[in-house]
Write an enzyme that holds these catalytic residues in place. Structure first.
Site, PDB file in Angstrom:
ATOM      1  CE  LYS A  21       0.876   1.513   4.333  1.00 36.39           C
ATOM      2  NZ  LYS A  21       1.517   2.781   4.660  1.00 36.39           N
ATOM      3  CB  VAL A 112      12.037  -5.718   4.676  1.00 34.99           C
ATOM      4  CG1 VAL A 112      12.023  -5.971   6.169  1.00 34.99           C
ATOM      5  CG2 VAL A 112      11.774  -7.014   3.907  1.00 34.99           C
ATOM      6  N   GLY A 114       9.745  -0.600   5.042  1.00 35.06           N
ATOM      7  CA  GLY A 114       9.847   0.533   4.123  1.00 35.06           C
ATOM      8  C   GLY A 114       8.662   1.477   4.148  1.00 35.06           C
ATOM      9  N   GLY A 115       7.664   1.210   4.994  1.00 34.35           N
ATOM     10  CA  GLY A 115       6.474   2.064   5.013  1.00 34.35           C
ATOM     11  C   GLY A 115       5.500   1.742   3.897  1.00 34.35           C
ATOM     12  CB  ALA A 117       1.462  -2.222   4.241  1.00 32.93           C
ATOM     13  N   GLY A 118       4.598  -4.178   3.895  1.00 26.77           N
ATOM     14  CA  GLY A 118       5.016  -5.522   3.477  1.00 26.77           C
ATOM     15  C   GLY A 118       4.596  -6.597   4.476  1.00 26.77           C
ATOM     16  CB  SER A 120       0.145  -5.039   6.650  1.00 25.61           C
ATOM     17  OG  SER A 120       0.580  -4.302   7.765  1.00 25.61           O
ATOM     18  CG  ASP A 153      -1.092  -0.183   7.321  1.00 28.24           C
ATOM     19  OD1 ASP A 153      -1.926   0.724   7.481  1.00 28.24           O
ATOM     20  OD2 ASP A 153       0.138  -0.003   7.401  1.00 28.24           O
TER      21      ASP A 153
HETATM   22  O1  C5P Z   1      -1.354  -1.596  13.725  1.00 32.47           O
HETATM   23  P1  C5P Z   1       0.083  -1.929  13.676  1.00 32.47           P
HETATM   24  O2  C5P Z   1       0.424  -3.138  14.516  1.00 32.47           O
HETATM   25  O3  C5P Z   1       0.635  -2.061  12.289  1.00 32.47           O
HETATM   26  O4  C5P Z   1       0.826  -0.705  14.321  1.00 32.47           O
HETATM   27  C1  C5P Z   1       2.186  -0.770  14.707  1.00 32.47           C
HETATM   28  C2  C5P Z   1       2.457   0.375  15.667  1.00 32.47           C
HETATM   29  O5  C5P Z   1       2.383   1.620  14.979  1.00 32.47           O
HETATM   30  C3  C5P Z   1       1.478   0.506  16.806  1.00 32.47           C
HETATM   31  O6  C5P Z   1       1.862  -0.300  17.906  1.00 32.47           O
HETATM   32  C4  C5P Z   1       1.555   1.979  17.154  1.00 32.47           C
HETATM   33  O7  C5P Z   1       2.706   2.246  17.918  1.00 32.47           O
HETATM   34  C5  C5P Z   1       1.783   2.615  15.803  1.00 32.47           C
HETATM   35  N1  C5P Z   1       0.523   3.066  15.187  1.00 32.47           N
HETATM   36  C6  C5P Z   1      -0.088   4.217  15.671  1.00 32.47           C
HETATM   37  N2  C5P Z   1      -1.262   4.636  15.117  1.00 32.47           N
HETATM   38  C7  C5P Z   1      -1.824   3.975  14.084  1.00 32.47           C
HETATM   39  C8  C5P Z   1      -1.210   2.815  13.561  1.00 32.47           C
HETATM   40  C9  C5P Z   1      -0.028   2.384  14.142  1.00 32.47           C
HETATM   41  O8  C5P Z   1       0.413   4.849  16.604  1.00 32.47           O
HETATM   42  N3  C5P Z   1      -2.959   4.434  13.556  1.00 32.47           N
END
Ligand code: C5P
Length: 327
Positions: A21, A112, A114-115, A117-118, A120, A153
């Site tokens: 994404k 990996v 990289g922002g 969502a690999g 995810s 994500d």
């Molecule tokens: O949801 P995910 O596990 O991918 O998020 C990883 C980390 O990124 C979360 O533990 C949180 O620290 C941060 N995060 C956040 N706000 C979001 C999504 C992620 O602060 N909306």
């Protein structure tokens, strides 16, 4: 369809893919009581894919369920049960009341850390494949609900296309008219950035800028209306002028070298350059594929990226590509 070469011999196996994404708009609000930040984002799936095979293996064939990761960046990906694809498999296996032993093969096509969502996408592909492997027959809505438990994500990596994301990013509304195609240069950086670290840096920068600021509240819903309207048209420059990422300042603060990458891409003629999600991958939006190839060549020549790829979007979401039962 031929069976994936990495599938263990004799095992019943299902392979699914899920896309990377990008965020065409990433508005970040306050940190919430649960540690997540409220988001208002426009997600778009692009043509870089993670490939996940899940296979039933004999109980005595291995000591443990194995996770094997191949492709660029594979050594950085955990292969224990914290791996997001493994967590997806464990979730559905428990739901099925199954004690089946399931081997997982992941082939990385998305940068990996990289922002994009690999990880995810691995979870999304694993959910879709395991649902089929175990014959659960969960529909897309039920899979997206399970996906949200695994990461913010992950639901979007199942759905694909272009969608508005709210909540912590897991609440989706597909933007049906957002059909404008984009050709994008993806510049990978040396090293990765951890998403929580970048969110924390954003909070720190905001507190530093205005210590008295009680908070930003929810990002404004109408803030993406002009972008959504532009995405219904066919002018790449109009779309590019409306792209935004609140996380960019934090990613640049943690990795200042990215400023040079962005400058080189912009000077190479990209319509717009920005950090992807929490970074450190940088994205450059172009008028068409030929333009993207030319911009990619300039960025490569300047040596400001570890690797440069050209991609396009939107593409669809997670789907099965190899199921020997042919269901
Ligand atoms: O949801 P995910 O596990 O991918 O998020 C990883 C980390 O990124 C979360 O533990 C949180 O620290 C941060 N995060 C956040 N706000 C979001 C999504 C992620 O602060 N909306």
């Amino acid at each position: 369809m031929p069976r994936d070469a990495s599938t263990p011999a004799g095992a019943r196996a299902v392979t699914a893919v899920a896309p990377a994404k990008i965020n065409l708009h990433l508005g970040v609000g306050d940190v919430r009581g649960d540690g997540y930040h409220d988001l208002l984002t426009v997600y778009r799936a692009v043509d870089l894919w993670e490939r996940v095979t899940v296979a039933l293996v004999d109980a005595d064939a291995a000591d443990d369920d194995e996770v094997i990761v191949t492709g660029p960046g594979a050594p950085q990906v955990p292969t224990d049960r914290t791996n997001l694809a493994a967590r997806a498999v464990d979730l559905l296996r428990e739901e099925a009341g199954s004690d089946a032993r399931i081997a997982i093969r992941i082939h990385k096509g998305v940068p990996v850390a990289g922002g994009m969502a690999g990880g995810s996408a691995d979870a999304a592909a694993a959910l879709v494949a395991t649902d089929r492997l175990l014959g659960l027959g969960l529909g897309r809505a039920a899979l997206e609900e399970r996906a949200a438990r695994l990461g913010s994500d992950v639901p979007f990596c199942i759905r694909g296309g272009t969608a508005l994301g709210t909540g912590r990013g897991e609440k989706l509304a597909t933007l049906l008219h957002a059909r404008a195609e984009q050709h994008i240069v993806v510049a990978l950086a040396d090293g990765g950035l951890s998403t929580p670290t970048v969110f924390a840096e954003l909070d720190r920068l905001r507190a530093e800028r205005d210590p008295a600021d009680p908070g930003r509240g929810l990002p404004r819903a109408g803030g993406v209306d002009p972008l959504v309207a532009a995405l219904a048209g066919d002018d790449p420059a109009a779309v590019a002028g409306l792209l935004a990422n609140d996380m960019e300042a934090a990613a640049l603060s943690l990795m200042p070298a990215l400023r040079r990458t962005l400058r080189v891409g912009r000077e190479a003629g990209a319509l717009h350059g920005m950090v992807s999600g929490s970074g450190p991958t940088c994205l450059f939006f172009c008028t068409d594929r030929d333009h993207a190839i030319a911009v990619a060549a300039e960025i490569s020549e300047h040596g400001v990226a570890r690797e440069v790829r050209v991609t396009r979007g939107p593409v669809g979401g997670a789907h099965i590509v190899d199921d020997p039962t042919g269901k």
